[in-house]
Write a protein that holds these residues in place. Sequence first.
Motif, mmCIF file in Angstrom:
data_model
loop_
_atom_site.group_PDB
_atom_site.id
_atom_site.type_symbol
_atom_site.label_atom_id
_atom_site.label_comp_id
_atom_site.label_asym_id
_atom_site.label_seq_id
_atom_site.Cartn_x
_atom_site.Cartn_y
_atom_site.Cartn_z
ATOM 1 N N LEU A 186 22.424 1.909 1.867
ATOM 2 C CA LEU A 186 21.329 1.324 1.095
ATOM 3 C C LEU A 186 20.086 2.210 1.174
ATOM 4 N N ALA A 187 19.802 2.714 2.383
ATOM 5 C CA ALA A 187 18.630 3.582 2.557
ATOM 6 C C ALA A 187 18.764 4.863 1.739
ATOM 7 N N ASP A 188 19.974 5.419 1.658
ATOM 8 C CA ASP A 188 20.188 6.630 0.855
ATOM 9 C C ASP A 188 19.995 6.344 -0.635
ATOM 10 N N ALA A 189 20.461 5.167 -1.067
ATOM 11 C CA ALA A 189 20.355 4.813 -2.483
ATOM 12 C C ALA A 189 18.942 4.405 -2.869
ATOM 13 N N MET A 190 18.197 3.868 -1.899
ATOM 14 C CA MET A 190 16.849 3.369 -2.149
ATOM 15 C C MET A 190 15.856 4.079 -1.233
ATOM 16 N N PRO A 191 15.343 5.235 -1.625
ATOM 17 C CA PRO A 191 14.391 5.960 -0.770
ATOM 18 C C PRO A 191 13.131 5.149 -0.470
ATOM 19 N N GLU A 192 12.853 4.132 -1.294
ATOM 20 C CA GLU A 192 11.656 3.315 -1.072
ATOM 21 C C GLU A 192 11.853 2.282 0.029
ATOM 22 N N LEU A 193 13.068 2.142 0.537
ATOM 23 C CA LEU A 193 13.342 1.148 1.575
ATOM 24 C C LEU A 193 12.604 1.527 2.854
ATOM 25 N N GLY A 194 11.752 0.630 3.332
ATOM 26 C CA GLY A 194 10.959 0.909 4.519
ATOM 27 C C GLY A 194 11.390 0.160 5.752
ATOM 28 N N HIS A 195 11.850 -1.106 5.588
ATOM 29 C CA HIS A 195 12.241 -1.928 6.734
ATOM 30 C C HIS A 195 13.486 -2.736 6.411
ATOM 31 N N ILE A 196 14.240 -3.011 7.444
ATOM 32 C CA ILE A 196 15.401 -3.893 7.351
ATOM 33 C C ILE A 196 15.250 -4.975 8.405
ATOM 34 N N ALA A 197 15.572 -6.208 8.007
ATOM 35 C CA ALA A 197 15.574 -7.335 8.941
ATOM 36 C C ALA A 197 16.989 -7.874 9.034
ATOM 37 N N SER A 198 17.406 -8.223 10.255
ATOM 38 C CA SER A 198 18.795 -8.632 10.456
ATOM 39 C C SER A 198 18.881 -9.726 11.512
ATOM 40 N N THR A 199 19.805 -10.643 11.300
ATOM 41 C CA THR A 199 20.037 -11.696 12.293
ATOM 42 C C THR A 199 20.927 -11.204 13.423
ATOM 43 N N ASP A 218 0.826 -1.214 0.000
ATOM 44 C CA ASP A 218 0.000 0.000 0.000
ATOM 45 C C ASP A 218 0.861 1.265 0.000
ATOM 46 N N ASN A 219 1.999 1.200 0.701
ATOM 47 C CA ASN A 219 2.867 2.378 0.833
ATOM 48 C C ASN A 219 3.932 2.467 -0.256
ATOM 49 N N GLY A 220 4.078 1.410 -1.048
ATOM 50 C CA GLY A 220 5.100 1.416 -2.089
ATOM 51 C C GLY A 220 6.507 1.310 -1.550
ATOM 52 N N THR A 221 6.682 0.583 -0.420
ATOM 53 C CA THR A 221 8.000 0.446 0.204
ATOM 54 C C THR A 221 8.493 -0.994 0.126
ATOM 55 N N PHE A 222 9.784 -1.176 0.435
ATOM 56 C CA PHE A 222 10.422 -2.481 0.368
ATOM 57 C C PHE A 222 11.025 -2.871 1.715
#
Length: 655
Positions: free
Chosen positions: A613-626, A527-531
């Motif tokens: 990555l967030a600067d290069a991809m403004p559409e980035l909404g969430h990051i998951a990490s181990t 809905d928000n157009g994010t990744f």
Amino acid sequence: MLKTTRAADRAGAVLQPVLQWLRTGDNALRVAVVAAYAVMVLLGATTSSIGMGHLRQDPENPLGTQLGLSSGIRSDEYNAYSPIALSVMATGGAPTLSAMGARADLVHRFTSGGFFESFVFFDSGLLKLAGFLPDANVFAAHWWLPVLLLLLMMPKWFEQVGGTRRMGWLAAGLIALSPCVAWWSMMPVALIAYTLTGSSLMITAYHRFNRGQRLVAALAGLAGGILIAGMPSFYTPWSLVLGLPVLVASTLWILTRAGSLWTRIRPVLLTGVTAVIFGIGILVENSEGLNALFSTVYPGSRRSSAEAQPFALLFGAPALSPLQNGSVPVQANASELSTSFAVAFIWIAVLLAGSRLVPSVRRGIAAWTVLAFGLVWLGWCLVDLGSLGEKIPLLNLVPSVRSAQVVGVLGVIAVCLLLSMVDGRRWKTAVVAALISGAVTAYAASQMQAQYLPDMRFLVIPVAGAAVAVVVLCVTRYPHRSWPVALAVVLAALPVYRANPLVFGLGDLRESETAKVLYEAGTEARDNGTFWASNLGSFDTVSLANGVPTLSGLQRSGPDMEMWQRLDPDNEFEEAWNRGGGYVPFNWAPGAETNITTNGFDVTFVQVDPCVLADAMPELGHIASTTELQVDCLQAERTLQWSGSPVYTYRVLQD
């Protein structure tokens, strides 16, 4: 009492025609096949390997019911094919593959809403019923559809081209139970079933036109053309080997019938023009993805040549039972080693040499056509042509080893068609065919033990040879009886019946708490157009299965050049990311330089600072990490669990 008697008489009057219909031909068998399909759908049962431990929230406490062990070698199935299907179900549209990749509709037979592909890839449209029906049942219906079509249409097609339905059932059974089908997640069945159905509908159009039933004939021809138009999709090398011979055989059968030229050419023209229009249509709709794929470093526009394959690989299929017992091959893996019953070509050679009644070219045109194609592809596996082979159109699209894995399917179809037409009353021919076929199988089994399966028990070698000999003897001697067909199917099932698990439902990919959270997150992100992006491949898989748009994950076609150049503006790492049909795992490295590498085949590793990555991809909404991340651009949100380990999720703080 009188009312009861009348009611019984009425019931008997209704049931008698039904019972009579079931006794006629193989109607009862067709009903049984449809009933079995319905049962599997209602139970939500498949032979998928989505129950792998890494695809569980807690591997020690798996959700759902599973009989047997998941097949680890089928990573393309449980990491790609099945999650893609689940993703279509979650989104009601296109799957959420990595945004770093170009459009991959044609590669995986799904539709992003294009007009032509919506018709041609109708099977992916079935997945959209998940908006109304339970996901597990829809997934099972999609999973078994190619098998249903194979079992129903192969006997019908046999009858249409001059064979017998009984031999058609034998061909369908031996194809469905081939080791290459068991160890390639039924992919060969999917690559022949739709073309087979389309070819059968073309022949139906021919008969209906002759009867003056023009509307039905036109509908059959149109439907057949649409089905045939999908032949180049999914995995083109096997589509060419398996689908093209059936199509050409059907076309030649119609064109060699009696009657006027217009009578013969009309159904072929209708079906063919439809196939061309819809085929060109889906190619145009997917031109961006195809151009991206053909321009990749891997697989790119590779051209293959004929190469001599080992004898064991070509003829050892009946001896592959150790694979389902856990034997690990050397020099290959279970999928690469699995083939179909190419010993059928040996059977054909003896059959033709010893038969008193060889069908004429016109009567046996379908059999001769399939056999001719089979011999060409068999030759592609027997002779090394070097660079010359790379210049032969169509053949150069098929790696020799891929031809070796499925060419036995053509042998099975050809021998069953010939058995429908030749004299089956001679013991001598049957005995000679049985002895030679059994000996070839036993020798191939011994080579299999020497080259690939050193822990194979010696007993497997004579048993495999004897089983083939018994089948060849009985079927050749009694081709018009049902019991040899049943015997052949039972024996063919023994090497593969435990190759895959029986899974009920969708397990952790849908029922776990993590999956439920991601399902809601996917709806929000779309809905928000994010990744989202993660550093755990199995987390990317569950994200895909629940419709979460991602940057990491699957790049199944070529790259999206604009997206990759945001990370690599100077194309410094193009050789690593300009690849198709693979995976894109991220590695979070705060403060480090961006580095993109590859395993040389289908995996692109991206080491990157999450804030870069967030600067290069403004559409980035969430990051998951181990691992826990402490950087300014991320805000901790919640901790999930996947593959038995914590996964920390962060919301990206954009300036």
